[in-house]
Scaffold this motif. Structure first.
Motif, PDB file in Angstrom:
ATOM      1  N   SER A  14      16.833 -27.941  49.125  1.00 59.14           N
ATOM      2  CA  SER A  14      17.572 -28.422  47.957  1.00 59.14           C
ATOM      3  C   SER A  14      17.352 -29.910  47.748  1.00 59.14           C
ATOM      4  CB  SER A  14      19.066 -28.132  48.141  1.00 59.14           C
ATOM      5  OG  SER A  14      19.294 -26.748  48.286  1.00 59.14           O
ATOM      6  N   GLY A  15      17.314 -30.677  48.863  1.00 58.74           N
ATOM      7  CA  GLY A  15      17.064 -32.117  48.754  1.00 58.74           C
ATOM      8  C   GLY A  15      15.684 -32.406  48.187  1.00 58.74           C
ATOM      9  N   LEU A  16      14.680 -31.682  48.655  1.00 60.41           N
ATOM     10  CA  LEU A  16      13.317 -31.886  48.129  1.00 60.41           C
ATOM     11  C   LEU A  16      13.238 -31.485  46.662  1.00 60.41           C
ATOM     12  CD1 LEU A  16      11.162 -30.592  51.136  1.00 60.41           C
ATOM     13  CD2 LEU A  16      11.561 -32.960  50.438  1.00 60.41           C
ATOM     14  N   GLY A  17      13.939 -30.421  46.294  1.00 62.74           N
ATOM     15  CA  GLY A  17      13.954 -30.024  44.884  1.00 62.74           C
ATOM     16  C   GLY A  17      14.589 -31.076  43.997  1.00 62.74           C
ATOM     17  N   LEU A  18      15.678 -31.670  44.488  1.00 65.13           N
ATOM     18  CA  LEU A  18      16.339 -32.731  43.724  1.00 65.13           C
ATOM     19  C   LEU A  18      15.428 -33.943  43.565  1.00 65.13           C
ATOM     20  CD1 LEU A  18      18.862 -33.824  42.343  1.00 65.13           C
ATOM     21  CD2 LEU A  18      19.674 -34.587  44.598  1.00 65.13           C
ATOM     22  N   VAL A  19      14.730 -34.310  44.635  1.00 62.29           N
ATOM     23  CA  VAL A  19      13.790 -35.434  44.552  1.00 62.29           C
ATOM     24  C   VAL A  19      12.676 -35.129  43.558  1.00 62.29           C
ATOM     25  CG1 VAL A  19      12.087 -36.762  45.850  1.00 62.29           C
ATOM     26  CG2 VAL A  19      14.315 -36.265  46.866  1.00 62.29           C
ATOM     27  N   ALA A  20      12.175 -33.893  43.560  1.00 60.51           N
ATOM     28  CA  ALA A  20      11.115 -33.514  42.622  1.00 60.51           C
ATOM     29  C   ALA A  20      11.596 -33.603  41.178  1.00 60.51           C
ATOM     30  CB  ALA A  20      10.622 -32.104  42.936  1.00 60.51           C
ATOM     31  N   TRP A  21      12.833 -33.136  40.934  1.00 62.87           N
ATOM     32  CA  TRP A  21      13.388 -33.229  39.576  1.00 62.87           C
ATOM     33  C   TRP A  21      13.568 -34.681  39.147  1.00 62.87           C
ATOM     34  CZ3 TRP A  21      13.763 -30.082  35.649  1.00 62.87           C
ATOM     35  CH2 TRP A  21      13.713 -28.702  35.866  1.00 62.87           C
ATOM     36  N   LEU A  22      14.061 -35.527  40.042  1.00 63.94           N
ATOM     37  CA  LEU A  22      14.234 -36.941  39.708  1.00 63.94           C
ATOM     38  C   LEU A  22      12.884 -37.598  39.411  1.00 63.94           C
ATOM     39  CD1 LEU A  22      16.965 -38.029  42.300  1.00 63.94           C
ATOM     40  CD2 LEU A  22      17.241 -37.655  39.820  1.00 63.94           C
ATOM     41  N   ALA A  23      11.864 -37.270  40.200  1.00 67.28           N
ATOM     42  CA  ALA A  23      10.545 -37.826  39.947  1.00 67.28           C
ATOM     43  C   ALA A  23      10.006 -37.356  38.597  1.00 67.28           C
ATOM     44  CB  ALA A  23       9.580 -37.429  41.069  1.00 67.28           C
ATOM     45  N   GLY A  24      10.241 -36.073  38.271  1.00 67.93           N
ATOM     46  CA  GLY A  24       9.802 -35.567  36.976  1.00 67.93           C
ATOM     47  C   GLY A  24      10.482 -36.274  35.815  1.00 67.93           C
ATOM     48  N   VAL A  25      11.781 -36.512  35.952  1.00 67.36           N
ATOM     49  CA  VAL A  25      12.513 -37.211  34.897  1.00 67.36           C
ATOM     50  C   VAL A  25      12.009 -38.639  34.742  1.00 67.36           C
ATOM     51  CG1 VAL A  25      14.785 -38.107  34.260  1.00 67.36           C
ATOM     52  CG2 VAL A  25      14.564 -35.770  35.111  1.00 67.36           C
ATOM     53  N   VAL A  26      11.759 -39.318  35.861  1.00 68.55           N
ATOM     54  CA  VAL A  26      11.266 -40.695  35.799  1.00 68.55           C
ATOM     55  C   VAL A  26       9.928 -40.763  35.091  1.00 68.55           C
ATOM     56  CG1 VAL A  26      10.409 -42.606  37.207  1.00 68.55           C
ATOM     57  CG2 VAL A  26      12.560 -41.482  37.810  1.00 68.55           C
ATOM     58  N   PHE A  27       9.036 -39.812  35.381  1.00 70.89           N
ATOM     59  CA  PHE A  27       7.727 -39.812  34.728  1.00 70.89           C
ATOM     60  C   PHE A  27       7.809 -39.373  33.265  1.00 70.89           C
ATOM     61  CE2 PHE A  27       6.143 -39.759  39.103  1.00 70.89           C
ATOM     62  CZ  PHE A  27       5.090 -40.662  39.011  1.00 70.89           C
ATOM     63  N   PHE A  28       8.824 -38.577  32.930  1.00 72.74           N
ATOM     64  CA  PHE A  28       8.943 -38.085  31.556  1.00 72.74           C
ATOM     65  C   PHE A  28       9.623 -39.081  30.636  1.00 72.74           C
ATOM     66  CE2 PHE A  28      11.434 -35.739  28.332  1.00 72.74           C
ATOM     67  CZ  PHE A  28      10.384 -35.161  27.626  1.00 72.74           C
ATOM     68  N   LEU A  29      10.450 -39.961  31.171  1.00 72.75           N
ATOM     69  CA  LEU A  29      11.215 -40.885  30.342  1.00 72.75           C
ATOM     70  C   LEU A  29      10.336 -41.767  29.456  1.00 72.75           C
ATOM     71  CD1 LEU A  29      14.217 -42.058  32.564  1.00 72.75           C
ATOM     72  CD2 LEU A  29      14.278 -40.725  30.450  1.00 72.75           C
ATOM     73  N   PRO A  30       9.224 -42.366  29.937  1.00 72.36           N
ATOM     74  CA  PRO A  30       8.395 -43.174  29.035  1.00 72.36           C
ATOM     75  C   PRO A  30       7.823 -42.380  27.869  1.00 72.36           C
ATOM     76  CG  PRO A  30       7.868 -43.653  31.321  1.00 72.36           C
ATOM     77  CD  PRO A  30       8.759 -42.458  31.334  1.00 72.36           C
ATOM     78  N   VAL A  31       7.448 -41.131  28.134  1.00 73.63           N
ATOM     79  CA  VAL A  31       6.916 -40.292  27.048  1.00 73.63           C
ATOM     80  C   VAL A  31       8.012 -39.984  26.036  1.00 73.63           C
ATOM     81  CG1 VAL A  31       5.766 -38.114  26.514  1.00 73.63           C
ATOM     82  CG2 VAL A  31       5.231 -39.310  28.639  1.00 73.63           C
ATOM     83  N   ALA A  32       9.203 -39.659  26.539  1.00 76.26           N
ATOM     84  CA  ALA A  32      10.309 -39.383  25.622  1.00 76.26           C
ATOM     85  C   ALA A  32      10.682 -40.618  24.820  1.00 76.26           C
ATOM     86  CB  ALA A  32      11.518 -38.878  26.421  1.00 76.26           C
TER      87      ALA A  32
END
Length: 281
Positions: A14-32
């Protein structure tokens, strides 16, 4: 396995999944943020701090597509499509037999050959810019889209051979031997036996080569002009030393990025299979 170990592994997952989601959001924010800015007016896009509640408009897209009297982006988009697709096809046609020779056929010191292919990518692109420019000038090929096709093919071929070698190494040798016993020639083996089995790897290689070709700016900027200018070159024309251009650049960047995003979305299953092929024995 004890219940405590199971719970510990579940919490770790669950911790690794949360880190993966946070990393995805960080990378997606500039595009958004780029997409949101493209729908703002230039005045609202230039505010600091940025305004999240500013009114939306399509002025940036209208200016990009030339409805206000500016240059049309369609020739540049067509040039990028021709250069990227044609070079990717050429890369695949050349890389498939080369990777087959390095992975299936016995080649002495094949690791040295692969390192030689990869070492050609270590040369900075700007170091070869002047010789290539002089060659293109003397050959009368400046501002020619087919010059970019040749350049992109040569630039992407080493990485394509490197990738496809690992993909083709997973093709069962018994299947190839059976095709040889049936009398199949090498072109038939490559087209009807090897290519279908290694299709995910080929798709991943093709997508990466297409992205590299579509995004290339340095050579296209120096070697092309009015006729063969590509989409990244056209995009740089929106940046001026005076006036506001942020919303227009964001709109143009989003439009230019759409073909790559569409190709990646269409081939995402093949891309995942291809990038994971050979990672697990």
């Amino acid at each position: 396995m004890s219940a405590t170990a199971v719970r510990r592994r579940a919490r770790r997952g669950s911790g690794l999944g949360l880190v993966a989601w946070l990393a995805g959001v960080v990378f997606f924010l500039p595009v958004a943020w780029m997409a949101l800015t493209s729908f703002h007016s230039e005045a609202d896009a230039a505010t600091n701090p940025p305004s999240f509640t500013a009114s939306l408009t399509l002025d940036g897209y209208r200016e990009f597509f030339g409805t206000g009297g500016g240059a049309s982006p369609w020739p540049a988009l067509i040039n990028s499509t021709v250069a990227s697709v044609a070079s990717t096809v050429c890369v695949l046609l050349l890389a498939l037999p080369a990777a087959y020779a390095l992975s299936v056929r016995p080649v002495r010191k094949w690791t040295n050959v692969l390192f030689f292919f990869l070492s050609t990518k270590m040369l900075p692109a700007v170091a070869g810019l002047l010789p290539i420019y002089l060659f293109a000038k003397n050959a009368g090929m400046l501002d020619n889209i087919w010059l970019l096709v040749v350049l992109y093919t040569s630039m992407n071929l080493p990485i394509a051979v490197w990738m496809m070698q690992s993909f083709l190494a997973e093709v069962p040798v018994a299947v190839i031997e059976a095709a040889r016993v049936d009398g199949a020639s090498l072109p038939v083996i490559l087209a009807r036996v090897v290519a279908p089995i290694a299709l995910p790897g080929i798709a991943a290689t093709a997508l990466i080569c297409f992205i590299f070709s579509w995004n290339e700016l340095l050579f296209a900027r120096v070697l092309t002009g009015v006729v063969a200018g590509t989409a990244p070159v056209f995009l740089t024309g929106f940046i001026t030393s005076q006036g506001l251009f942020l919303a227009k650049v964001c709109a143009a960047s989003l439009v230019v990025s759409l073909p790559v995003l569409a190709a990646g979305f269409a081939a995402q299953d093949k891309l995942v299979q291809g990038l994971s092929l050979g990672a697990v024995k």
